[in-house]
Write an enzyme that holds these catalytic residues in place. Structure first.
Site, PDB file in Angstrom:
ATOM      1  N   ASP A   7       1.012  -1.292   0.000  1.00 41.34           N
ATOM      2  CA  ASP A   7      -0.124  -0.132   0.078  1.00 41.34           C
ATOM      3  C   ASP A   7       0.959   1.188  -0.089  1.00 41.34           C
ATOM      4  OD1 ASP A   7       0.736   0.256   2.553  1.00 41.34           O
ATOM      5  OD2 ASP A   7      -0.995   0.218   3.428  1.00 41.34           O
ATOM      6  N   CYS A  63       2.773  -3.125   4.084  1.00 38.97           N
ATOM      7  CA  CYS A  63       2.133  -2.150   4.527  1.00 38.97           C
ATOM      8  C   CYS A  63       3.110  -1.216   5.587  1.00 38.97           C
ATOM      9  CB  CYS A  63       0.554  -2.434   4.805  1.00 38.97           C
ATOM     10  SG  CYS A  63       0.563  -3.172   6.315  1.00 38.97           S
ATOM     11  N   THR A  65       2.800  -1.213   8.934  1.00 39.69           N
ATOM     12  CA  THR A  65       3.038  -2.115  10.172  1.00 39.69           C
ATOM     13  C   THR A  65       3.435  -3.521   9.422  1.00 39.69           C
ATOM     14  OG1 THR A  65       0.853  -2.825  10.439  1.00 39.69           O
ATOM     15  CG2 THR A  65       1.591  -0.900  11.597  1.00 39.69           C
ATOM     16  N   HIS A  96       9.917 -24.005   9.024  1.00 40.51           N
ATOM     17  CA  HIS A  96       8.845 -24.824   9.765  1.00 40.51           C
ATOM     18  C   HIS A  96       7.465 -24.399   9.328  1.00 40.51           C
ATOM     19  CE1 HIS A  96      11.471 -25.106  13.760  1.00 40.51           C
ATOM     20  NE2 HIS A  96      11.984 -25.766  12.622  1.00 40.51           N
ATOM     21  N   HIS A 131       7.065 -30.975  10.388  1.00 43.44           N
ATOM     22  CA  HIS A 131       6.574 -29.656  10.148  1.00 43.44           C
ATOM     23  C   HIS A 131       5.512 -29.578   9.432  1.00 43.44           C
ATOM     24  CE1 HIS A 131       9.431 -27.874  12.699  1.00 43.44           C
ATOM     25  NE2 HIS A 131      10.436 -28.438  12.292  1.00 43.44           N
TER      26      HIS A 131
HETATM   27  C1  RB5 Z   1      -1.887   2.897   6.308  1.00 38.86           C
HETATM   28  O1  RB5 Z   1      -2.020   4.147   6.974  1.00 38.86           O
HETATM   29  C2  RB5 Z   1      -1.708   1.729   7.444  1.00 38.86           C
HETATM   30  O2  RB5 Z   1      -2.754   1.605   8.401  1.00 38.86           O
HETATM   31  C3  RB5 Z   1      -1.354   0.458   6.793  1.00 38.86           C
HETATM   32  O3  RB5 Z   1      -0.421   0.651   5.884  1.00 38.86           O
HETATM   33  C4  RB5 Z   1      -1.098  -0.609   7.820  1.00 38.86           C
HETATM   34  O4  RB5 Z   1       0.053  -0.099   8.501  1.00 38.86           O
HETATM   35  C5  RB5 Z   1      -2.148  -1.323   8.308  1.00 38.86           C
HETATM   36  O5  RB5 Z   1      -1.979  -2.341   9.053  1.00 38.86           O
END
Ligand code: RB5
Length: 144
Positions: A7, A63, A65, A96, A131
């Protein structure tokens, strides 16, 4: 063949990972985004479809996080997505869990760490054995 997607929050890290893949001579399909604001479940869907339709055997998703895109990817049948922000988890999710999708957080790790993670993820084979029994049980959960 490898698929890659992010994203907007993961875009910068995706660009640096794509440069790394090019330098290593590894082919990939870029499934977006191109930096524009978008929703990570949409990117997870188009990228993971490259695996479920047989065009790719592994994918990388990024993304902010790494969490939202990994939750999304794991809703798709046949996908075992692992959120890895360090070398050890990237290595062991291949050994695994036979993970087929690597997820990372573009707001969590930098390009150097990402390169090490990508390298070990792409170059570590599944151990199989006990596994494999566990991975089969993961697959069975998809039927419930
Ligand atoms: C986008 O702002 C953010 O929420 C997305 O990239 C991600 O971190 C969501 O889990």
């Amino acid at each position: 063949m490898l698929a890659i997607g992010s994203d907007h929050a993961g875009y910068e890290l995706k660009v640096s990972v794509m440069k790394y893949l090019q330098d290593k001579g590894i082919s990939y399909i870029d499934c977006g985004c191109n930096g524009e604001r978008c929703d990570y479940p949409d990117i997870a869907k188009v990228t993971c479809e490259k695996i479920t339709k047989g065009e790719c055997d592994k994918a990388i998703l990024i993304c902010g996080t790494g969490i939202g895109i990994s939750i999304s990817a794991n809703k798709i049948k046949g996908i075992r997505a692992a959120l890895c922000q360090d070398y050890y988890t990237a290595k062991y999710t291949r050994l695994h869990n036979d993970a087929n999708v690597l997820c990372m957080g573009g707001r969590v790790i930098g390009p150097g760490t990402a390169e090490e993670i990508v390298n070990v993820f792409l170059n570590t084979e599944f151990e199989g054995g006990r596994h494999a029994d566990r991975v089969n049980k993961i697959t069975a959960l998809e039927e419930n």
